[in-house]
Write a protein that holds these residues in place. Structure first.
Motif, PDB file in Angstrom:
ATOM      1  N   PRO A   1      10.168  12.696  -7.344  1.00  0.00           N
ATOM      2  CA  PRO A   1      10.331  11.242  -7.264  1.00  0.00           C
ATOM      3  C   PRO A   1      11.369  10.814  -6.231  1.00  0.00           C
ATOM      4  O   PRO A   1      11.156   9.839  -5.502  1.00  0.00           O
ATOM      5  N   GLN A   2      12.476  11.536  -6.136  1.00  0.00           N
ATOM      6  CA  GLN A   2      13.509  11.159  -5.171  1.00  0.00           C
ATOM      7  C   GLN A   2      12.997  11.326  -3.744  1.00  0.00           C
ATOM      8  O   GLN A   2      13.175  10.437  -2.901  1.00  0.00           O
ATOM      9  N   LEU A   3      12.334  12.421  -3.478  1.00  0.00           N
ATOM     10  CA  LEU A   3      11.778  12.658  -2.140  1.00  0.00           C
ATOM     11  C   LEU A   3      10.720  11.611  -1.799  1.00  0.00           C
ATOM     12  O   LEU A   3      10.702  11.060  -0.690  1.00  0.00           O
ATOM     13  N   ALA A   4       9.859  11.325  -2.763  1.00  0.00           N
ATOM     14  CA  ALA A   4       8.782  10.353  -2.531  1.00  0.00           C
ATOM     15  C   ALA A   4       9.350   8.965  -2.246  1.00  0.00           C
ATOM     16  O   ALA A   4       8.872   8.260  -1.354  1.00  0.00           O
ATOM     17  N   LEU A   5      10.374   8.571  -2.994  1.00  0.00           N
ATOM     18  CA  LEU A   5      10.967   7.253  -2.787  1.00  0.00           C
ATOM     19  C   LEU A   5      11.686   7.180  -1.440  1.00  0.00           C
ATOM     20  O   LEU A   5      11.585   6.173  -0.722  1.00  0.00           O
ATOM     21  N   GLU A   6      12.393   8.242  -1.066  1.00  0.00           N
ATOM     22  CA  GLU A   6      13.077   8.242   0.222  1.00  0.00           C
ATOM     23  C   GLU A   6      12.069   8.141   1.370  1.00  0.00           C
ATOM     24  O   GLU A   6      12.296   7.424   2.352  1.00  0.00           O
ATOM     25  N   GLN A   7      10.941   8.842   1.251  1.00  0.00           N
ATOM     26  CA  GLN A   7       9.908   8.754   2.287  1.00  0.00           C
ATOM     27  C   GLN A   7       9.282   7.361   2.319  1.00  0.00           C
ATOM     28  O   GLN A   7       8.937   6.859   3.398  1.00  0.00           O
ATOM     29  N   LEU A   8       9.179   6.722   1.156  1.00  0.00           N
ATOM     30  CA  LEU A   8       8.680   5.343   1.114  1.00  0.00           C
ATOM     31  C   LEU A   8       9.621   4.416   1.879  1.00  0.00           C
ATOM     32  O   LEU A   8       9.176   3.577   2.673  1.00  0.00           O
ATOM     33  N   LEU A   9      10.917   4.562   1.657  1.00  0.00           N
ATOM     34  CA  LEU A   9      11.891   3.706   2.344  1.00  0.00           C
ATOM     35  C   LEU A   9      11.838   3.895   3.848  1.00  0.00           C
ATOM     36  O   LEU A   9      12.001   2.924   4.616  1.00  0.00           O
TER      37      LEU A   9
ATOM     38  N   GLU B   1       0.830  -1.208   0.000  1.00  0.00           N
ATOM     39  CA  GLU B   1       0.000   0.000   0.000  1.00  0.00           C
ATOM     40  C   GLU B   1       0.863   1.255   0.000  1.00  0.00           C
ATOM     41  O   GLU B   1       0.554   2.230  -0.703  1.00  0.00           O
ATOM     42  N   TYR B   2       1.944   1.245   0.781  1.00  0.00           N
ATOM     43  CA  TYR B   2       2.851   2.392   0.793  1.00  0.00           C
ATOM     44  C   TYR B   2       3.422   2.641  -0.609  1.00  0.00           C
ATOM     45  O   TYR B   2       3.570   3.786  -1.043  1.00  0.00           O
ATOM     46  N   THR B   3       3.740   1.553  -1.302  1.00  0.00           N
ATOM     47  CA  THR B   3       4.316   1.668  -2.649  1.00  0.00           C
ATOM     48  C   THR B   3       3.302   2.277  -3.612  1.00  0.00           C
ATOM     49  O   THR B   3       3.641   3.146  -4.434  1.00  0.00           O
ATOM     50  N   LEU B   4       2.042   1.834  -3.536  1.00  0.00           N
ATOM     51  CA  LEU B   4       0.997   2.395  -4.387  1.00  0.00           C
ATOM     52  C   LEU B   4       0.774   3.878  -4.090  1.00  0.00           C
ATOM     53  O   LEU B   4       0.599   4.692  -5.000  1.00  0.00           O
ATOM     54  N   GLU B   5       0.786   4.221  -2.792  1.00  0.00           N
ATOM     55  CA  GLU B   5       0.594   5.623  -2.407  1.00  0.00           C
ATOM     56  C   GLU B   5       1.730   6.496  -2.930  1.00  0.00           C
ATOM     57  O   GLU B   5       1.512   7.649  -3.340  1.00  0.00           O
ATOM     58  N   THR B   6       2.939   5.944  -2.942  1.00  0.00           N
ATOM     59  CA  THR B   6       4.092   6.687  -3.461  1.00  0.00           C
ATOM     60  C   THR B   6       3.918   6.981  -4.943  1.00  0.00           C
ATOM     61  O   THR B   6       4.249   8.071  -5.423  1.00  0.00           O
TER      62      THR B   6
END
Length: 325
Positions: free
Chosen positions: A311-319, A296-301
């Motif tokens: 994209p970089q900020l979103a991926l870092e927040q996902l991690l 779900e976190y991945t879909l929200e990202t």
């Protein structure tokens, strides 16, 4: 190849093979179904079986007619496709002229019309008359994404053959037969709804590299948070892969889903099959609900990126969210 050897579409196969075995081939068929469902391949094999002289109810692949067909030397097969954005009346007139010539030793002539729903009104009306009064024994095979977009008068004069979307298993079988790498094909069939789209993904520049990066990122995101951040920076956003963040997220989603497949004992459904040892070793580090949250976190990202978040900020927040569980 023959009708029986094509992947999926049991209902379409049953309709066409029954017509062939009983000798009751209709004068016109409407193959309706979504892109990538195999309509063109089925139309070609049906046409091949019509020309086949073996009398087996399918193409034998050995007779002279089958060999001519396979080598593209069947003069009584005609293909019609849009000229630009539509099929025009002049194309239908040309088809009628070609069909009027004597057959070259075959019982019937066959024409396959791609994207039949793009016919102009004049072309459709001209075809309608041709369907009703063909000058020679002719079999028409009309292909369309949406049979309801055809004129009702044409629909009523054709036999409807429905095509359903191919399942991932069926698409994987075709891709493997075509010689595509198994590890890439297993991912592609869960990322697209049709064979053409799957082929495009597998053949996409950087797809294999992206898959490798996702494996590393997926492992690091669970066990080495700092390493995950470095992987994202060095191997994604400082490379050409950073231009395809949605592709990365699609693969990462499948990575987390694989842990649930392992927990459920569905190893045959695992996408990252070459990583089964790692997946099995770590599958029970979280509950199935925990893995669902990762998905779900991945879909929200992905949604955030489409809303123009970096994209970089979103991926870092996902991690960070994955690390926190």
């Amino acid at each position: 190849m023959s009708i029986a050897q094509l992947a999926g579409q049991p209902n379409a196969k049953r309709i066409l093979q029954h017509a062939l075995t009983t000798g009751k081939v209709s004068h016109a068929y409407l193959f309706s179904g979504p892109p990538g469902s195999g309509r063109l391949a089925m139309a070609e094999q049906f046409a091949k079986a019509i020309f086949c002289t073996s009398g087996t109810g399918d193409a034998c692949g050995e007779c002279l007619a089958c060999r001519k067909f396979e080598h593209g030397n069947q003069p009584d097969l005609h293909i019609v496709e849009p000229d630009g954005n539509s099929i025009k009346i002049d194309q239908i007139r040309e088809l009628q002229k070609d069909m009027a010539y004597r057959n070259s030793g075959t019982d019937r002539k066959v024409y396959i019309m791609k994207r039949a729903e793009t016919m102009t009104l004049q072309a459709a009306n001209s075809l309608l008359k041709f369907l009703e009064e063909p000058p020679t024994p002719v079999v028409a095979i009309l292909l369309t994404d949406n049979g309801q977009a055809m004129l009702p008068t044409i629909r009523s004069r054709t036999q409807w053959v429905p095509f359903m979307p191919l399942s991932p298993t069926e698409m994987l079988e075709v891709l493997l037969q075509e010689g595509h790498p198994p590890t890439l094909a297993r991912a592609a069939v869960h990322m697209a709804s049709g064979l053409d789209a799957c082929r495009a993904i597998v053949q996409q520049n950087g797809f294999a590299e992206m898959r490798n990066v996702v494996i590393q990122l997926g492992k690091d995101s669970l066990t080495r948070f700092t390493a995950a951040m470095l992987t994202a920076q060095q191997h994604v956003f400082k490379s050409e892969l950073g231009e395809k963040p949605q592709l990365l997220l699609s693969l990462l989603y499948l990575w987390y889903r694989d842990f649930i497949q392992v927990q459920a004992g569905r190893q045959e459904s695992v996408v990252f099959i070459d990583q089964i040892e790692f997946l099995s070793r770590h599958a029970y580090n979280r509950s199935s609900e925990g893995w669902v949250r990762c998905m779900e976190y991945t879909l929200e990202t992905g949604k955030r990126m489409r809303a123009h978040v970096s994209p970089q900020l979103a991926l870092e927040q996902l991690l960070i969210r994955i690390q926190e569980g």
